[in-house]
Structure formats: C-alpha cells, structure tokens
Design a protein around this motif. Structure first.
Motif, PDB file in Angstrom:
ATOM      1  N   ARG A  97      -3.764  -0.402  -7.718  1.00 32.44           N
ATOM      2  CA  ARG A  97      -3.696   0.772  -6.843  1.00 32.44           C
ATOM      3  C   ARG A  97      -5.067   1.104  -6.275  1.00 32.44           C
ATOM      4  O   ARG A  97      -5.210   1.445  -5.095  1.00 32.44           O
ATOM      5  CB  ARG A  97      -3.136   1.970  -7.611  1.00 32.44           C
ATOM      6  CG  ARG A  97      -2.842   3.190  -6.717  1.00 32.44           C
ATOM      7  CD  ARG A  97      -2.203   4.277  -7.563  1.00 32.44           C
ATOM      8  NE  ARG A  97      -1.637   5.340  -6.739  1.00 32.44           N
ATOM      9  CZ  ARG A  97      -2.254   6.484  -6.463  1.00 32.44           C
ATOM     10  NH1 ARG A  97      -3.479   6.696  -6.915  1.00 32.44           N
ATOM     11  NH2 ARG A  97      -1.659   7.418  -5.738  1.00 32.44           N
ATOM     12  N   GLN A  98      -6.083   0.991  -7.110  1.00 27.79           N
ATOM     13  CA  GLN A  98      -7.432   1.257  -6.631  1.00 27.79           C
ATOM     14  C   GLN A  98      -7.847   0.222  -5.587  1.00 27.79           C
ATOM     15  O   GLN A  98      -8.524   0.534  -4.617  1.00 27.79           O
ATOM     16  CB  GLN A  98      -8.421   1.247  -7.801  1.00 27.79           C
ATOM     17  CG  GLN A  98      -9.841   1.626  -7.417  1.00 27.79           C
ATOM     18  CD  GLN A  98     -10.751   1.757  -8.632  1.00 27.79           C
ATOM     19  OE1 GLN A  98     -10.305   1.606  -9.766  1.00 27.79           O
ATOM     20  NE2 GLN A  98     -12.006   2.050  -8.391  1.00 27.79           N
ATOM     21  N   VAL A  99      -7.400  -1.015  -5.773  1.00 29.72           N
ATOM     22  CA  VAL A  99      -7.739  -2.079  -4.827  1.00 29.72           C
ATOM     23  C   VAL A  99      -7.146  -1.798  -3.452  1.00 29.72           C
ATOM     24  O   VAL A  99      -7.829  -1.933  -2.426  1.00 29.72           O
ATOM     25  CB  VAL A  99      -7.242  -3.445  -5.350  1.00 29.72           C
ATOM     26  CG1 VAL A  99      -7.321  -4.506  -4.265  1.00 29.72           C
ATOM     27  CG2 VAL A  99      -8.068  -3.874  -6.552  1.00 29.72           C
ATOM     28  N   VAL A 100      -5.875  -1.395  -3.403  1.00 28.07           N
ATOM     29  CA  VAL A 100      -5.215  -1.230  -2.105  1.00 28.07           C
ATOM     30  C   VAL A 100      -5.528   0.116  -1.462  1.00 28.07           C
ATOM     31  O   VAL A 100      -5.394   0.263  -0.252  1.00 28.07           O
ATOM     32  CB  VAL A 100      -3.684  -1.404  -2.212  1.00 28.07           C
ATOM     33  CG1 VAL A 100      -3.343  -2.784  -2.718  1.00 28.07           C
ATOM     34  CG2 VAL A 100      -3.059  -0.335  -3.088  1.00 28.07           C
ATOM     35  N   SER A 101      -5.951   1.109  -2.257  1.00 28.65           N
ATOM     36  CA  SER A 101      -6.186   2.441  -1.707  1.00 28.65           C
ATOM     37  C   SER A 101      -7.652   2.797  -1.586  1.00 28.65           C
ATOM     38  O   SER A 101      -8.029   3.659  -0.792  1.00 28.65           O
ATOM     39  CB  SER A 101      -5.498   3.497  -2.582  1.00 28.65           C
ATOM     40  OG  SER A 101      -6.146   3.604  -3.847  1.00 28.65           O
ATOM     41  N   GLY A 102      -8.492   2.148  -2.426  1.00 30.19           N
ATOM     42  CA  GLY A 102      -9.906   2.511  -2.456  1.00 30.19           C
ATOM     43  C   GLY A 102     -10.172   3.800  -3.198  1.00 30.19           C
ATOM     44  O   GLY A 102     -11.301   4.305  -3.218  1.00 30.19           O
ATOM     45  N   LEU A 103      -9.136   4.357  -3.832  1.00 27.80           N
ATOM     46  CA  LEU A 103      -9.273   5.624  -4.531  1.00 27.80           C
ATOM     47  C   LEU A 103      -9.424   5.409  -6.024  1.00 27.80           C
ATOM     48  O   LEU A 103      -8.955   4.411  -6.578  1.00 27.80           O
ATOM     49  CB  LEU A 103      -8.046   6.506  -4.278  1.00 27.80           C
ATOM     50  CG  LEU A 103      -7.765   6.872  -2.819  1.00 27.80           C
ATOM     51  CD1 LEU A 103      -6.455   7.650  -2.731  1.00 27.80           C
ATOM     52  CD2 LEU A 103      -8.902   7.686  -2.226  1.00 27.80           C
ATOM     53  N   GLY A 104     -10.063   6.357  -6.685  1.00 23.62           N
ATOM     54  CA  GLY A 104     -10.127   6.355  -8.136  1.00 23.62           C
ATOM     55  C   GLY A 104      -8.867   6.984  -8.703  1.00 23.62           C
ATOM     56  O   GLY A 104      -7.843   7.103  -8.011  1.00 23.62           O
TER      57      GLY A 104
ATOM     58  N   ARG B 120       0.826  -1.201   0.000  1.00 22.18           N
ATOM     59  CA  ARG B 120       0.000   0.000   0.000  1.00 22.18           C
ATOM     60  C   ARG B 120       0.865   1.259   0.000  1.00 22.18           C
ATOM     61  O   ARG B 120       0.579   2.218  -0.708  1.00 22.18           O
ATOM     62  CB  ARG B 120      -0.933   0.012   1.218  1.00 22.18           C
ATOM     63  CG  ARG B 120      -1.959   1.142   1.167  1.00 22.18           C
ATOM     64  CD  ARG B 120      -2.932   1.091   2.338  1.00 22.18           C
ATOM     65  NE  ARG B 120      -4.030   2.025   2.122  1.00 22.18           N
ATOM     66  CZ  ARG B 120      -3.965   3.326   2.365  1.00 22.18           C
ATOM     67  NH1 ARG B 120      -2.848   3.846   2.837  1.00 22.18           N
ATOM     68  NH2 ARG B 120      -5.013   4.106   2.134  1.00 22.18           N
ATOM     69  N   TYR B 121       1.945   1.254   0.790  1.00 24.33           N
ATOM     70  CA  TYR B 121       2.840   2.408   0.845  1.00 24.33           C
ATOM     71  C   TYR B 121       3.433   2.708  -0.532  1.00 24.33           C
ATOM     72  O   TYR B 121       3.450   3.862  -0.981  1.00 24.33           O
ATOM     73  CB  TYR B 121       3.959   2.138   1.855  1.00 24.33           C
ATOM     74  CG  TYR B 121       4.933   3.287   2.019  1.00 24.33           C
ATOM     75  CD1 TYR B 121       4.720   4.261   2.977  1.00 24.33           C
ATOM     76  CD2 TYR B 121       6.067   3.378   1.212  1.00 24.33           C
ATOM     77  CE1 TYR B 121       5.613   5.324   3.137  1.00 24.33           C
ATOM     78  CE2 TYR B 121       6.967   4.431   1.357  1.00 24.33           C
ATOM     79  CZ  TYR B 121       6.728   5.401   2.319  1.00 24.33           C
ATOM     80  OH  TYR B 121       7.604   6.443   2.454  1.00 24.33           O
ATOM     81  N   LEU B 122       3.916   1.669  -1.207  1.00 27.50           N
ATOM     82  CA  LEU B 122       4.507   1.872  -2.533  1.00 27.50           C
ATOM     83  C   LEU B 122       3.459   2.358  -3.534  1.00 27.50           C
ATOM     84  O   LEU B 122       3.729   3.233  -4.357  1.00 27.50           O
ATOM     85  CB  LEU B 122       5.144   0.577  -3.031  1.00 27.50           C
ATOM     86  CG  LEU B 122       6.353   0.049  -2.261  1.00 27.50           C
ATOM     87  CD1 LEU B 122       6.822  -1.266  -2.862  1.00 27.50           C
ATOM     88  CD2 LEU B 122       7.489   1.057  -2.244  1.00 27.50           C
ATOM     89  N   ALA B 123       2.267   1.772  -3.470  1.00 28.87           N
ATOM     90  CA  ALA B 123       1.210   2.155  -4.406  1.00 28.87           C
ATOM     91  C   ALA B 123       0.792   3.602  -4.223  1.00 28.87           C
ATOM     92  O   ALA B 123       0.423   4.286  -5.199  1.00 28.87           O
ATOM     93  CB  ALA B 123       0.002   1.233  -4.235  1.00 28.87           C
ATOM     94  N   MET B 124       0.836   4.090  -2.988  1.00 32.75           N
ATOM     95  CA  MET B 124       0.446   5.470  -2.723  1.00 32.75           C
ATOM     96  C   MET B 124       1.594   6.456  -2.915  1.00 32.75           C
ATOM     97  O   MET B 124       1.388   7.667  -2.823  1.00 32.75           O
ATOM     98  CB  MET B 124      -0.112   5.584  -1.300  1.00 32.75           C
ATOM     99  CG  MET B 124      -1.348   4.733  -1.040  1.00 32.75           C
ATOM    100  SD  MET B 124      -2.662   5.056  -2.251  1.00 32.75           S
ATOM    101  CE  MET B 124      -3.027   6.761  -1.877  1.00 32.75           C
ATOM    102  N   ASN B 125       2.806   5.943  -3.152  1.00 31.97           N
ATOM    103  CA  ASN B 125       3.968   6.833  -3.313  1.00 31.97           C
ATOM    104  C   ASN B 125       4.640   6.645  -4.670  1.00 31.97           C
ATOM    105  O   ASN B 125       5.865   6.768  -4.791  1.00 31.97           O
ATOM    106  CB  ASN B 125       4.970   6.578  -2.181  1.00 31.97           C
ATOM    107  CG  ASN B 125       4.546   7.217  -0.885  1.00 31.97           C
ATOM    108  OD1 ASN B 125       4.783   8.393  -0.646  1.00 31.97           O
ATOM    109  ND2 ASN B 125       3.872   6.447  -0.035  1.00 31.97           N
TER     110      ASN B 125
END
Length: 414
Positions: free
Chosen positions: A303-310, A231-236
């Motif tokens: 990324r959407q799966v791990v963050s819930g964001l569009g 999740r950290y990598l996906a958000m960064n």
C-alpha cells in the motif's frame, strides 16, 4: 532459529511451525498432492526448506529428497510434462519413500500430467508450490479428482513479525505501526535497516507480481488500467467495491473501461493472491450476497508503494490486518450484514465454530461504542462476539461482547 535485522547481516528464516505442522499432517499420503500457494515472496520456498529440515531431523535420508526450483536455470531443460516425469523417475533414489519438492512448478508446460502420473506411484510423496491460483486450474482438478490439498501461505503474521524482529520483549503496540507501514514480506528483512531499500524491494516484488504473474501470464494488454485498479483497491480498503463503481471512477477521471473488464482484472488480482475478496453474508438468511464486496491487500507494505503514504488512516489498516489474521485462524471469513447494520467480519471454522468481530481505532466516545456494539447486540445467537481496538485497556466485557486490545490479540497468534 530467530532472526535479527542488523546492518550487513542476512536474516535467518523465521520458524513457521504452524505451516510446517500443516504439511506434516499430510506427510506420506502418497496419493495426495500437497499444493503450497500464496503471493510471490511470502515464504513458500523457505517453508519447503523448513519442512525438508524437519524430514532430515526425523531421519529421512537426504538421498530420498529431490528438490527442483523451476525459476532456476538449473531446471531450464525440464520444459515439458515428459521431461519432468523422466527427470523425477530417473533420479537415483534409494529404496523406500521418495519426497519430491517442485517449486513454482506451473512454469513447466503440462506439469499437471507429470504430477498426476507420479502420484500413481505409491513411493512418491509430492509437494508443489505456485504464486498463482492457476496452479489449481480446472485441468488439475479434473486430473486429480480432488486428490490434492492446499496449504495457503501468507506473509508474516504480526506474531511471526515480532519473532522475526527478535522483539518478543517489546510491547506489541510499539511495533504495530512499523508492521502497518512495512507489512510482513520476509525478504525485506534480509536488507539493511534502510527504509528506502525496503521500499525498493517491495516495489520490485509488486511489479513482478503485476507484470509477470498477471500481465504476461494472462496477456493483459492494458497494464496501466490494471495498475490504477491496484491503487484504487489499496486506497479503498474496507470500502464496499463493485466493478461498476470502479468503472464509474475511471469515467470520472476521463478514461473508459467497462465493468466486465474491471471484473476480469479483479479476478486476476485474486488469482495472483495480491488481493482477497471478502463476500458479504446476510446474517438473517445465511445467504452470500452477490454485489458489493470488500477487498483486502495481502501485505500492507504494498500500500505504501502504490500510494506513497505512510500508515495513515490507521483504522482501515487495522481492519486489513485483522482480516488476514482471521484468514490464518479460520476456514472462512466474510463481511456480515444484519438488517441495515454491518458486522466487519464473520469467521467460521469447523473446529472453532462461528465468531463475530468488529474493528475500530478507538472505543473512547459513546457514539463510536454504540456504532460498534449495536450490530453485535442485534445478533441473538450465542456465538462469541469481539470488538478489537487500539485502546490500551485490559480485556473488558459489554454484556457478553468482549473488547480486546488489538496488538495483544494479534501477538497471541492462533
């Protein structure tokens, strides 16, 4: 063959001529193993189907082709190197060339010894696939002594995605947001056009990669920490990353994990082809720097799966897409550092030479233009330099630096 997403209709495999051609270049090189690698569900098995269809089109007899899928219960009895060797050599091939396809072959203990033995028989032309870079382990490298070639398969590129959607007539910019949000794993398009169903599919694939290809295969005990690093990598995406930085982040959240453990987990994520590490290159000394790399996700649907964001933070998502596209087109892609300035990507290929790329959401204001153009102007060599943005402009030129509309650049493919 083209694929449409229709309610209740299964998609036909999208043609992937570049990959089929890549395999074809090594056809009938019996002493050379063809290893097809990539993240789970990116289309490796379908690629083998397409390549077998090409062989049949070229009048190779069906009886001369043997295909084994080691995720199927049909192959459960093939559980050792000897069993694999005996099964292949005991198959009723006709005289002449024998084409052998071994899908997810790393599931067979000791498979390397069997494949190496088969390679010594000039009649066999062997193709293997795997979802983990352990397929190309040091043991295999020693056994084959360089007698293998890798074909790295990625999820659908944007150009392939347009063909898959049967949307070549739709302006590229219209489809790009969908691609940034959902990614390009082909299997999701076998579902009805339902965002929830697609998200569930992507979640299932991601969980399988993490639990089966990483945690179980490598005996990872702290799966929760592994998930948090994902999740950290996906958000960064696009940020400079170090194991110590991630370790410090864990500490700030009340959890202790050593930089060495973080580094080991990062390697596992790379080996499963879930993330790609972009090293930094000092453009003055041409040396690879040893600290602060960038990590890009193999498919933005995860990324959407791990963050819930569009598709928020569009600039970072575009940077991720460009990195993967450059990996398809070039042999090597790194992050460039020139003094205090950074060049998003330095791409090199023996047939194309070196090229520099900057990626930004817009070049509309003067400050942004200077930020993107300044590092490229500072580089004094004559290699091509390009800025890619979402500004809907025709290709323009800033004293030799090209400015291109990103959706058109992506749609053009290689």
């Amino acid at each position: 063959m083209y694929s449409r997403i229709m309610d209740g209709m299964s998609a036909v495999p999208v043609p992937r001529p570049e990959y089929v051609a890549a395999l074809g270049r090594f056809r009938d090189t019996s002493g050379l193993i063809k290893a097809v690698v990539g993240v789970r569900r990116c289309g490796k098995s379908t690629l083998l189907d397409l390549y077998r269809a090409r062989l049949l089109h070229d009048r190779v007899a069906a009886a001369s082709i043997l295909s084994l899928d080691f995720e199927s219960l049909d192959t459960v009895a093939i559980d050792s190197a000897q069993a694999l060797h005996d099964h292949v050599t005991g198959h009723a091939f006709p005289d002449g060339r024998r084409y052998v396809f071994l899908d997810e072959v790393h599931l067979v203990p000791g498979w390397e010894r069997a494949v190496n033995s088969l390679r010594l028989d000039d009649r066999f032309d062997i193709y293997v696939t795997g979802s983990n870079s352990r397929l190309l382990s040091s043991e295999l490298a020693v056994l084959l002594s360089g007698r293998y070639v890798t074909i790295e398969v990625f999820p659908l590129s944007f150009a392939e995605y347009r063909r898959f959607r049967d949307a070549d007539s739709v302006p590229p910019g219209v489809l790009l947001n969908d691609y940034l949000a959902g990614g390009g794993l082909p299997g999701q398009f076998d579902l009805v056009a339902d965002a929830r169903a697609r998200a569930q599919y992507l979640d299932g694939v991601l969980n399988t990669v993490i639990t089966k290809d990483i945690a179980m295969a490598r005996q990872v005990r702290d799966v929760d920490a592994l998930l948090k690093i994902v999740r950290y990598l996906a958000m960064n995406i696009g940020n400079l990353i170090s194991p110590k930085g991630i370790s410090d982040y864990f500490v700030s959240a009340g959890r202790r994990i050593s930089p060495d453990t973080v580094d080991a987990y990062l390697t596992l994520l790379e080996q499963a082809y879930l993330f790609y590490r972009a090293r930094r290159e000092d453009l003055s000394s041409k040396e690879v720097m040893k600290t602060l790399d960038k990590f890009y996700l193999v498919d933005l649907g995860f990324r959407q799966v791990v963050s819930g964001l569009g598709p928020s933070d569009v600039g970072r998502l575009c940077e991720n897409v460009v990195y993967l596209e450059l990996r398809r087109r070039f042999q090597r892609v790194s992050v460039g550092k020139y003094g205090a300035a950074e060049v998003d990507f330095v791409a090199f290929d023996p047939t194309r030479g070196c090229e520099y790329f900057q990626v930004t959401q817009t070049m509309a204001d003067e400050a942004t233009r200077e930020r993107e153009l300044g590092p490229l102007r500072a580089i004094r060599d004559a290699y091509p330099k390009t800025v890619l943005s979402l500004d809907q402009v025709r290709t323009s030129d800033y004293n030799g630096i090209r400015h291109e509309y990103l959706p058109d650049w992506l749609a053009a493919g290689g």
